[in-house]
Design an enzyme around this catalytic site. Structure first.
Site, PDB file in Angstrom:
ATOM      1  N   LYS A 246      40.022  10.640  16.812  1.00 13.46           N
ATOM      2  CA  LYS A 246      39.414  11.029  17.121  1.00 13.46           C
ATOM      3  C   LYS A 246      37.737  10.307  17.924  1.00 13.46           C
ATOM      4  CE  LYS A 246      40.238  15.441  15.442  1.00 13.46           C
ATOM      5  NZ  LYS A 246      40.893  15.445  14.283  1.00 13.46           N
TER       6      LYS A 246
HETATM    7  C1  LIG Z   1      40.648  16.370  13.331  1.00 17.81           C
HETATM    8  C2  LIG Z   1      40.321  18.216  13.496  1.00 17.81           C
HETATM    9  C3  LIG Z   1      40.121  18.750  11.946  1.00 17.81           C
HETATM   10  C4  LIG Z   1      40.416  17.883  11.035  1.00 17.81           C
HETATM   11  O1  LIG Z   1      39.658  17.075  10.574  1.00 17.81           O
HETATM   12  P1  LIG Z   1      40.215  15.955   9.293  1.00 17.81           P
HETATM   13  O2  LIG Z   1      39.573  15.000   8.833  1.00 17.81           O
HETATM   14  O3  LIG Z   1      41.725  15.204  10.150  1.00 17.81           O
HETATM   15  O4  LIG Z   1      40.319  16.448   8.172  1.00 17.81           O
HETATM   16  C5  LIG Z   1      39.599  19.844  11.787  1.00 17.81           C
HETATM   17  N1  LIG Z   1      39.390  20.460  13.937  1.00 17.81           N
HETATM   18  C6  LIG Z   1      39.537  20.468  15.097  1.00 17.81           C
HETATM   19  C7  LIG Z   1      39.706  21.381  15.894  1.00 17.81           C
HETATM   20  C8  LIG Z   1      40.759  18.881  14.802  1.00 17.81           C
HETATM   21  O5  LIG Z   1      40.886  18.468  15.422  1.00 17.81           O
END
Ligand SMILES: *Cc1c(COP(=O)(O)O)cnc(C)c1O
Length: 382
Positions: free
Chosen positions: A184
């Protein structure tokens, strides 16, 4: 696999190492002053009243669903073209995710019209996902929510630093959820954050994050409390100080790195528009200010995507797919309600979408090379 141009990469430097080492030397490893600092900085960055750090983005979504009171019998409208966690979080509470279609091949976000078609007397909430950091049509969706008395949760996992009409994404709905997963825009490895302007929701989120306990180890360490009560069925969804300290450093670099992502996205857009006119480039007309989390393209219908990806791989270029649609997963097959869903645009795009490499340290030369690879791929007769 040693990619010449990977799909994503992170900006970790000496300042990140120093922050983490500082925490290790302090010997206070779980929620404490670093977590508090990160929450304060995050709330300020987003112009939100409360920020609550958690162990990952999925936990954030789960707590958001719990905090607005979702439970068995409730329905929540969600997109299918998203990461599975968006819908799983609804199911953790016993509520049912009901899928809405995306708008079209250029706007991969949830379609307000499709939302309206899915509303029943059991619908309680809508979870919007700002795909790639590009804003959903929040004015329309807020209007629908108001008309039908629905609560909006924002899955802003892609959208940290995105805005629409000058307002930060994640702060339009009742609760906003962020992820700090390794790929991210802001990463702590695993981690997440909730934001809300509601004191009531914030209090509930803080309780649910830590076993429903009325005081934390940190409070007792500081001499603020001797004991505690347990007032809710809570979880252990806490973040730790190591990751919070990393998050603080990453937050400091976020605007610069998001700017670089936007710059590179624009370069991709200009080159692709000129050199590969048969490709659709989503979100060209998106009105918001995007965190440019990923670079999606939509291939022509006749292009064989897996062969295309194999061709890119031969050039050492990693590509990906965002996303295999949730309503097609085996774990989502069984509900009779879901068997009936028709999401023609989601299904079409899910078959044709390809995500190109994008990260702050990607070079302009590399963008040129990726586009050249795409151009060649289109000319090949697989
Ligand atoms: C990465 C992501 C999540 C989940 O996040 P985690 O930190 O991996 O649990 C949820 N929704 C979207 C759209 C994502 O890209």
């Amino acid at each position: 696999m040693n990619w010449r141009i990977p799909l994503s990469d992170i900006d970790i430097g000496e300042e990140d190492e120093q922050a983490v080492l500082g925490v290790l030397h302090s010997k206070w490893l779980t929620m404490g002053s670093m977590t508090q600092e990160l929450e304060n900085a995050f709330a300020q960055f987003l112009d939100s009243k409360h920020a609550i750090a958690v162990t990952n983005g999925t936990a954030a979504l789960h707590l958001a669903c719990l905090a607005i009171g979702l439970g068995p019998g409730d329905e929540v409208i969600v997109p299918s073209l998203t990461f599975v966690a968006t819908a799983n979080a609804v199911r953790y509470t016993g509520a049912i995710p009901v899928f809405a279609d995306i708008r079209n091949q250029e706007d991969l976000n949830i379609d307000p019209q499709s939302i309206e078609q899915q509303i029943t007397d059991r619908t309680r909430a809508i979870i919007v996902v700002h795909y790639g950091g590009y804003a959903c049509d929040m004015p329309s969706i807020m209007g629908i929510a108001e008309e039908y008395n629905l609560i909006i949760i924002e899955d802003a996992a892609h959208a940290i630093g995105s805005q629409l009409k000058g307002r930060n994404l994640g702060t339009w709905g009742k609760v906003g959820c962020f992820s700090f997963f390794s790929n991210k825009n802001l990463t702590t490895g695993e981690g997440g954050m909730l934001v809300t302007d509601s004191d009531e929701v914030a209090e509930k989120l803080r309780l649910l994050r830590s076993h429903g306990m009325t005081s934390l180890t940190w409070d007792r360490h500081k001499g603020h409390a001797w004991s505690y009560d347990v007032v809710e069925l809570g979880y252990n969804y806490r973040i730790d100080e190591i990751r919070a300290s990393l998050g603080l450093v990453q937050l400091g670099k976020l605007e610069r790195n998001n700017g670089q992502r936007r710059h590179l996205s624009q370069l991709y857009r200009d080159l692709l528009l000129e050199l590969t006119p048969s490709i659709i480039i989503p979100f060209e007309d998106n009105p918001g200010f995007s965190a440019a989390h990923i670079m999606p393209i939509v291939l022509p219908p006749e292009t064989k995507r897996l062969n295309f990806m194999e061709h890119m791989k031969e050039q050492g270029i990693q590509t990906s797919i965002h996303y295999p649609p949730i309503h097609k997963f085996k774990s989502y097959e069984n509900s009779s309600k879901l068997n009936k869903v028709k999401l023609p645009i989601t299904e079409d795009v899910a078959n044709r979408e390809l995500t190109l490499p994008l990260f702050p340290t990607l070079t302009e030369n590399e963008v040129n090379e990726v586009v050249k690879g795409v151009q060649e791929g289109l000319l090949m007769n697989f």
